[in-house]
Motif scaffolding. Structure first.
Motif, PDB file in Angstrom:
ATOM      1  N   ASP A  92       4.098   5.768  -5.525  1.00 45.77           N
ATOM      2  CA  ASP A  92       4.450   5.601  -6.932  1.00 45.77           C
ATOM      3  C   ASP A  92       4.234   6.919  -7.689  1.00 45.77           C
ATOM      4  O   ASP A  92       3.240   7.612  -7.450  1.00 45.77           O
ATOM      5  CB  ASP A  92       3.591   4.496  -7.563  1.00 45.77           C
ATOM      6  CG  ASP A  92       4.088   4.128  -8.935  1.00 45.77           C
ATOM      7  OD1 ASP A  92       4.929   3.221  -9.026  1.00 45.77           O
ATOM      8  OD2 ASP A  92       3.646   4.774  -9.925  1.00 45.77           O
ATOM      9  N   PRO A  93       5.137   7.284  -8.594  1.00 47.01           N
ATOM     10  CA  PRO A  93       5.011   8.551  -9.327  1.00 47.01           C
ATOM     11  C   PRO A  93       3.695   8.699 -10.109  1.00 47.01           C
ATOM     12  O   PRO A  93       3.243   9.818 -10.343  1.00 47.01           O
ATOM     13  CB  PRO A  93       6.205   8.529 -10.291  1.00 47.01           C
ATOM     14  CG  PRO A  93       7.191   7.608  -9.665  1.00 47.01           C
ATOM     15  CD  PRO A  93       6.399   6.587  -8.908  1.00 47.01           C
ATOM     16  N   ALA A  94       3.063   7.599 -10.458  1.00 50.04           N
ATOM     17  CA  ALA A  94       1.783   7.681 -11.174  1.00 50.04           C
ATOM     18  C   ALA A  94       0.623   7.985 -10.224  1.00 50.04           C
ATOM     19  O   ALA A  94      -0.440   8.411 -10.670  1.00 50.04           O
ATOM     20  CB  ALA A  94       1.511   6.366 -11.915  1.00 50.04           C
ATOM     21  N   VAL A  95       0.814   7.774  -8.940  1.00 47.42           N
ATOM     22  CA  VAL A  95      -0.258   7.897  -7.959  1.00 47.42           C
ATOM     23  C   VAL A  95      -0.012   9.028  -6.962  1.00 47.42           C
ATOM     24  O   VAL A  95      -0.953   9.717  -6.545  1.00 47.42           O
ATOM     25  CB  VAL A  95      -0.427   6.558  -7.194  1.00 47.42           C
ATOM     26  CG1 VAL A  95      -1.487   6.662  -6.117  1.00 47.42           C
ATOM     27  CG2 VAL A  95      -0.727   5.426  -8.164  1.00 47.42           C
ATOM     28  N   ALA A  96       1.233   9.248  -6.575  1.00 51.76           N
ATOM     29  CA  ALA A  96       1.576  10.201  -5.510  1.00 51.76           C
ATOM     30  C   ALA A  96       1.005  11.609  -5.712  1.00 51.76           C
ATOM     31  O   ALA A  96       0.507  12.198  -4.740  1.00 51.76           O
ATOM     32  CB  ALA A  96       3.095  10.250  -5.322  1.00 51.76           C
ATOM     33  N   LEU A 133       0.839  -1.208   0.000  1.00 47.91           N
ATOM     34  CA  LEU A 133       0.000   0.000   0.000  1.00 47.91           C
ATOM     35  C   LEU A 133       0.867   1.248   0.000  1.00 47.91           C
ATOM     36  O   LEU A 133       0.631   2.183  -0.777  1.00 47.91           O
ATOM     37  CB  LEU A 133      -0.937  -0.002   1.209  1.00 47.91           C
ATOM     38  CG  LEU A 133      -1.795   1.247   1.393  1.00 47.91           C
ATOM     39  CD1 LEU A 133      -2.705   1.473   0.183  1.00 47.91           C
ATOM     40  CD2 LEU A 133      -2.602   1.151   2.677  1.00 47.91           C
ATOM     41  N   SER A 134       1.882   1.273   0.827  1.00 48.68           N
ATOM     42  CA  SER A 134       2.790   2.421   0.886  1.00 48.68           C
ATOM     43  C   SER A 134       3.479   2.643  -0.454  1.00 48.68           C
ATOM     44  O   SER A 134       3.563   3.771  -0.942  1.00 48.68           O
ATOM     45  CB  SER A 134       3.823   2.203   1.985  1.00 48.68           C
ATOM     46  OG  SER A 134       4.780   3.227   1.956  1.00 48.68           O
ATOM     47  N   GLY A 135       3.971   1.562  -1.043  1.00 52.82           N
ATOM     48  CA  GLY A 135       4.635   1.667  -2.348  1.00 52.82           C
ATOM     49  C   GLY A 135       3.708   2.213  -3.416  1.00 52.82           C
ATOM     50  O   GLY A 135       4.110   3.033  -4.248  1.00 52.82           O
ATOM     51  N   LEU A 136       2.449   1.790  -3.386  1.00 57.87           N
ATOM     52  CA  LEU A 136       1.480   2.287  -4.369  1.00 57.87           C
ATOM     53  C   LEU A 136       1.219   3.773  -4.166  1.00 57.87           C
ATOM     54  O   LEU A 136       1.215   4.552  -5.131  1.00 57.87           O
ATOM     55  CB  LEU A 136       0.177   1.496  -4.276  1.00 57.87           C
ATOM     56  CG  LEU A 136      -0.932   1.944  -5.215  1.00 57.87           C
ATOM     57  CD1 LEU A 136      -0.500   1.842  -6.679  1.00 57.87           C
ATOM     58  CD2 LEU A 136      -2.197   1.143  -4.970  1.00 57.87           C
TER      59      LEU A 136
END
Length: 179
Positions: free
Chosen positions: A98-102, A92-95
């Motif tokens: 992620d540059p597409a989500v952050a 969850l943290s990685g998602l």
């Protein structure tokens, strides 16, 4: 002497300027609308951080600062209670990072990652509200004034590793839409 062609020429220039301004306005509104929709990431496989949760000390300060920042910016608060040992917490943290989500996450939420270690520390915020951790990650979405918006799904992301990245984002977006 009256110059009808000069008047027509000025009218065309004015119309062209207005049309150009209208096109620019529509473009900007479209951009803003697109920026506020959740990212379409499909089955994105984010990089999974080894230690997304910082030290257990200082959780109350983290939470207080998140609410302060949310009130100042009009965003919601996303409190992620988890531990570095938990694969679903790390996914969850990685998602979310992620540059597409952050950028979408940052526009909608003030995030505080609360380290609960083995679900035995930093539980005061939850217990003060009559909540308890059954699994991690436990994710709370709150208004800047403290109203809990996802009481029906506190542990819905507890199996993040079996969910598609898009399903996680769509769930966060559905909670964000609540008032």
């Amino acid at each position: 002497m009256n110059n009808p062609s000069g008047r027509v020429s000025r009218a065309i220039r004015r119309t062209g300027l207005l049309a150009g301004a209208a096109v620019a306005m529509v473009s900007w509104v479209t951009h803003l609308a697109r920026a506020d929709t959740p990212p379409q990431v499909g089955d994105l496989r984010p990089t999974v951080p080894a230690q997304p949760y910082g030290p257990a000390a200082g959780a109350q300060e983290q939470i207080s600062k998140a609410f302060e920042q949310a009130r100042a910016t009009g965003r919601k608060v996303l409190l992620d209670f988890g531990g570095n040992w938990c694969p679903d917490c790390r996914i969850l943290s990685g998602l979310m990072e992620d540059p597409a989500v952050a950028p979408w996450i940052a526009r909608h939420f003030v995030v505080a990652m609360i380290n609960v270690e083995r679900m035995n520390t930093n539980l005061e915020f939850l217990t003060q509200r009559g909540l308890h951790i059954e699994a991690v990650p436990t994710v709370l979405i709150l208004t800047a004034q403290g109203k809990l918006l996802n009481a029906d799904g506190l542990t819905a992301l507890g199996d993040a590793r079996s969910m598609s990245s898009q399903a996680v984002i769509d769930l966060l977006a559905s909670w964000d839409a609540r008032t």
